[in-house]
Design a protein around this motif. Structure first.
Motif, mmCIF file in Angstrom:
data_model
loop_
_atom_site.group_PDB
_atom_site.id
_atom_site.type_symbol
_atom_site.label_atom_id
_atom_site.label_comp_id
_atom_site.label_asym_id
_atom_site.label_seq_id
_atom_site.Cartn_x
_atom_site.Cartn_y
_atom_site.Cartn_z
ATOM 1 N N THR A 443 32.796 39.022 50.919
ATOM 2 C CA THR A 443 32.021 40.183 51.783
ATOM 3 C C THR A 443 32.560 39.123 53.301
ATOM 4 O OG1 THR A 443 30.647 41.677 50.548
ATOM 5 C CG2 THR A 443 30.024 41.465 52.819
ATOM 6 N N ASP A 444 31.993 38.138 52.997
ATOM 7 C CA ASP A 444 31.598 37.114 54.217
ATOM 8 C C ASP A 444 32.972 36.471 54.654
ATOM 9 O OD1 ASP A 444 28.717 36.734 53.981
ATOM 10 O OD2 ASP A 444 29.591 35.006 52.990
ATOM 11 N N ALA A 445 34.033 36.340 53.785
ATOM 12 C CA ALA A 445 35.475 36.933 54.082
ATOM 13 C C ALA A 445 36.140 37.752 54.543
ATOM 14 C CB ALA A 445 36.407 35.580 52.894
ATOM 15 N N ARG A 446 35.073 39.070 54.753
ATOM 16 C CA ARG A 446 35.827 40.590 54.968
ATOM 17 C C ARG A 446 37.260 40.726 54.155
ATOM 18 N NH1 ARG A 446 32.108 42.020 58.666
ATOM 19 N NH2 ARG A 446 34.180 44.136 59.173
ATOM 20 N N LEU A 447 37.393 40.259 53.329
ATOM 21 C CA LEU A 447 38.674 40.851 51.788
ATOM 22 C C LEU A 447 38.650 42.241 51.736
ATOM 23 C CD1 LEU A 447 39.282 37.696 50.486
ATOM 24 C CD2 LEU A 447 40.367 38.059 52.550
ATOM 25 N N THR A 448 40.150 42.556 51.992
ATOM 26 C CA THR A 448 40.456 43.699 51.551
ATOM 27 C C THR A 448 41.146 43.942 49.815
ATOM 28 O OG1 THR A 448 42.360 44.113 52.651
ATOM 29 C CG2 THR A 448 40.264 45.032 53.466
ATOM 30 N N GLY A 449 41.514 42.209 50.022
ATOM 31 C CA GLY A 449 42.357 42.345 48.764
ATOM 32 C C GLY A 449 42.376 40.773 48.390
ATOM 33 N N PHE A 450 42.558 40.377 46.985
ATOM 34 C CA PHE A 450 42.406 39.015 46.928
ATOM 35 C C PHE A 450 42.970 38.255 45.406
ATOM 36 C CE2 PHE A 450 38.101 40.357 44.820
ATOM 37 C CZ PHE A 450 38.885 40.162 43.573
ATOM 38 N N THR A 451 43.317 37.650 45.200
ATOM 39 C CA THR A 451 44.267 36.845 44.000
ATOM 40 C C THR A 451 43.379 36.070 43.214
ATOM 41 O OG1 THR A 451 45.412 34.584 44.374
ATOM 42 C CG2 THR A 451 46.291 37.091 44.338
ATOM 43 N N LYS A 452 43.076 36.039 41.607
ATOM 44 C CA LYS A 452 42.475 35.733 40.807
ATOM 45 C C LYS A 452 41.898 34.509 41.779
ATOM 46 C CE LYS A 452 41.384 35.674 36.475
ATOM 47 N NZ LYS A 452 41.303 35.904 34.911
ATOM 48 N N ARG A 453 43.435 33.584 41.542
ATOM 49 C CA ARG A 453 43.710 32.614 41.923
ATOM 50 C C ARG A 453 43.263 31.932 43.207
ATOM 51 N NH1 ARG A 453 45.999 28.053 39.670
ATOM 52 N NH2 ARG A 453 46.564 29.628 37.606
ATOM 53 N N ASP A 454 43.491 33.057 44.505
ATOM 54 C CA ASP A 454 42.920 32.915 46.271
ATOM 55 C C ASP A 454 41.453 32.467 45.735
ATOM 56 O OD1 ASP A 454 45.683 31.970 46.565
ATOM 57 O OD2 ASP A 454 45.696 34.339 47.698
ATOM 58 N N LEU A 455 40.931 33.410 44.798
ATOM 59 C CA LEU A 455 39.361 33.785 44.389
ATOM 60 C C LEU A 455 38.610 31.830 44.815
ATOM 61 C CD1 LEU A 455 36.365 35.122 45.525
ATOM 62 C CD2 LEU A 455 37.338 35.498 43.320
ATOM 63 N N PHE A 456 38.987 31.638 43.682
ATOM 64 C CA PHE A 456 39.242 30.587 42.935
ATOM 65 C C PHE A 456 39.010 29.223 43.449
ATOM 66 C CE2 PHE A 456 40.552 26.610 40.530
ATOM 67 C CZ PHE A 456 39.094 26.182 39.535
ATOM 68 N N ARG A 457 40.062 29.343 44.399
ATOM 69 C CA ARG A 457 40.424 27.793 45.372
ATOM 70 C C ARG A 457 39.208 27.961 46.281
ATOM 71 N NH1 ARG A 457 46.635 28.513 45.521
ATOM 72 N NH2 ARG A 457 47.347 27.596 44.046
ATOM 73 N N GLY A 458 38.646 29.374 46.615
ATOM 74 C CA GLY A 458 38.015 29.421 47.795
ATOM 75 C C GLY A 458 35.589 29.698 47.875
ATOM 76 N N LEU A 459 36.013 29.609 46.261
ATOM 77 C CA LEU A 459 34.601 29.017 45.570
ATOM 78 C C LEU A 459 34.290 27.551 45.323
ATOM 79 C CD1 LEU A 459 34.490 32.182 43.726
ATOM 80 C CD2 LEU A 459 32.631 31.477 45.964
ATOM 81 N N PRO A 460 33.113 26.868 45.267
ATOM 82 C CA PRO A 460 32.965 26.096 45.205
ATOM 83 C C PRO A 460 33.163 25.427 43.141
ATOM 84 C CG PRO A 460 30.970 27.033 46.292
ATOM 85 C CD PRO A 460 31.657 28.394 45.831
ATOM 86 N N ARG A 461 34.028 24.157 43.369
ATOM 87 C CA ARG A 461 34.392 24.340 42.517
ATOM 88 C C ARG A 461 33.446 23.618 41.668
ATOM 89 N NH1 ARG A 461 39.698 22.707 40.905
ATOM 90 N NH2 ARG A 461 39.938 24.252 42.791
ATOM 91 N N GLY A 462 32.267 23.264 41.894
ATOM 92 C CA GLY A 462 30.732 23.022 40.840
ATOM 93 C C GLY A 462 31.045 24.097 40.045
ATOM 94 N N ASP A 463 30.955 25.254 41.112
ATOM 95 C CA ASP A 463 30.216 25.853 40.314
ATOM 96 C C ASP A 463 31.054 27.095 38.966
ATOM 97 O OD1 ASP A 463 27.626 25.765 42.343
ATOM 98 O OD2 ASP A 463 28.358 27.129 43.577
ATOM 99 N N PHE A 464 32.402 26.792 39.202
ATOM 100 C CA PHE A 464 33.190 27.319 38.942
ATOM 101 C C PHE A 464 34.527 26.284 38.121
ATOM 102 C CE2 PHE A 464 31.852 30.510 41.854
ATOM 103 C CZ PHE A 464 31.363 31.534 40.398
ATOM 104 N N PRO A 465 34.117 25.917 37.428
ATOM 105 C CA PRO A 465 35.186 24.256 37.290
ATOM 106 C C PRO A 465 36.095 24.780 36.940
ATOM 107 C CG PRO A 465 32.657 24.471 36.010
ATOM 108 C CD PRO A 465 32.561 25.825 36.546
#
Length: 499
Positions: A443-465
């Protein structure tokens, strides 16, 4: 993903909308609600205590909730077991509390604990020094009495038959006198890593009161059975309620504590609060319902690196008032009884009516009925603590006023919302929090589409190793209609991983 912009197409017919935006989305199903958690009401504390809480929070750049909850715990340490609140009739509440604040590592919990508890350690040292002569006298008297009893026993054993009975009776009398001499233990206000068995011993030695203050949650591991292999919470249950504790162990003297008063002030990681709900019997026996919980928002990442330091006059006043209260109440054997003014009683009664109306079926507190059933008692305890903090030199000589009771109800409301949040987390699907985090990011990024890999790179690595750790959250969001998978593009025929 659904976005606020979807509403712009409300005037189009469905075919036209799909031609421009793709398939029309149904209204998504809400995830479990995230409660707006209130900040700690610092202004409900007496001025000298509020000033210290504010100053500690500023210097350490931590939420005021941490120092605020600990402020209640240190006052309870100073007065716990030495005062009770007479609410109405035979209803009395001791003024010890169990508090637990949840904060992630890196939030300077140890620094806050050191600043808030230092006067207690100083008071404890003073109590040890003051009790030194009495302990030395008792130890000497006990040693001499035992020596006299041993000498009399030896004399009786070697006496002529005609004198043996008389000398034996004298030896028995001296032995009983030696046995009756009690040598006081060194005063102790605070413990940390303590087993249930040691806690019972400390209560017996410290005339029924002890406090567990720790910036870690290791005590929950101990309760869960770290050393014994089975949960052992009996002394913690009775130590909160003030119910008699009687311990009999093979090879040791029985321990009997008439009115135990245990105080706990803990800071733990959020995961610990969620895990204690899994301790066998913790919920059913009411251990969870005895804690006042707080889970404030961390300031890590937006802290002021040049904060104002604690003013000397604030720290000095805090040390003098808290230490004075601890020393003044240390000598009480029968607890001081704190009463309510008629106006305060009306405030208390009004709060009870609110609680009662909300814990029934369908009420807003029905989901935490065990905790909420103890809410009024907790408010009475807090009122007693605020009263003693307001009048640390003579609080036991005057009743609790309506304004103090009203301040306690504000704290009761604060702890109620945080308790609802914590109990929601204890019973929640583990994917819920992750789904909330992913949805907030999208929501904050106002995305209309994304790949799972792009999402993984944008989230804190400690929360999603690992990238696979996203799957439960994405599945939950898709199930609730917040996201949907796009059709896979056609394969190229050249093999390899699917795009």
């Amino acid at each position: 993903m659904t976005t606020p912009e979807t509403d712009l197409w409300a005037g189009f017919d469905e075919q036209a909308a799909e031609a421009v935006t793709g398939p029309v989305w149904d209204e998504p199903v809400p995830l479990a609600p995230h409660r707006a958690l209130p900040a700690f009401p610092v202004d409900s504390l007496p001025d000298w205590l509020a000033d210290m809480v504010t100053a500690v929070a500023e210097e350490t750049q931590t939420p005021a909730d941490l120092a605020g909850c600990l402020a209640l715990s240190v006052i309870a340490t100073a007065a716990g077991g030495r005062a009770t609140v007479c609410v109405r009739g035979r209803w009395r509440e001791p003024v010890n509390l169990y508090t637990a604040v949840a904060l992630d590592p890196g939030n300077r919990k140890s620094a806050v604990f050191a600043l808030m508890t230092e006067p207690l350690m100083a008071a404890e040292k003073t109590l040890v020094e003051l009790s030194g002569p009495a302990r030395a006298e008792a130890e000497t008297t006990a040693r001499l009495a035992k020596a006299a009893a041993d000498k009399a026993a030896a004399k009786a054993a070697n006496a002529e038959p005609g004198l043996r009975d008389q000398l034996t009776a004298e030896a028995v009398e001296l032995a009983q006198a030696a046995e009756d001499i009690k040598v006081p233990c060194k005063p102790q206000l605070v413990a940390d890593d303590v087993t249930p068995e040691n806690l019972a011993t400390l209560l017996a030695e410290q005339e029924g009161r002890i406090s567990v203050l720790s910036p870690e949650g290791g005590i929950f591991d101990i309760i869960a059975g770290r050393y014994s292999g089975t949960p052992n919470m009996e002394v913690f249950l009775k130590g909160h309620a003030g119910d008699m504790v009687r311990v009999n162990r093979q090879g040791r003297d029985a321990q009997h504590i008439e009115h135990p008063a245990v105080t706990m002030g803990l800071a733990v990681q959020p995961e610990v609060l969620e895990s204690i709900g899994q301790i066998k019997g913790a919920d059913g026996r009411g251990l969870l319902a005895r804690f006042l919980y707080a889970q404030p928002e961390s300031l890590v990442g937006r802290r002021n690196l040049t904060p104002d330091l604690i003013p000397d006059h604030v720290a000095d006043t805090y040390t003098q008032r808290l230490g004075g209260l601890a020393l003044a109440m240390a000598g009480w054997t029968d607890p001081a009884v704190l009463t309510l003014t008629p106006e305060a009683d009306q405030v208390m009664l009004a709060y009870q009516k609110v609680t009662e109306s909300r814990i029934g079926k369908g009420g807003s507190l029905a989901g935490i009925v065990k905790w909420a059933s103890k809410r009024d008692g907790a408010v009475a305890r807090i009122a007693g603590l605020l009263h003693l903090a307001t009048h640390p030199d003579h609080g036991w000589t005057r009743p609790i006023e309506a304004a103090t009771l009203a301040a306690a109800t504000r704290l009761g409301d604060y702890f109620t919302v945080h308790a609802q949040h914590v109990f929601d987390s204890m019973g929640a699907d583990p994917a819920q929090e992750a789904a909330h985090q992913v949805l907030t990011h999208l929501t904050d990024a106002r995305l209309t589409g994304f790949t799972k890999r792009d999402l993984f790179r944008g989230l804190p690595r400690g929360d999603f190793p690992a990238i696979a750790d996203l799957d439960p959250a994405l599945a939950l969001l898709e199930e609730h209609g917040w996201i949907r998978q796009q059709p896979q593009p056609p394969r190229s025929g050249r093999g390899g991983r699917p795009p």
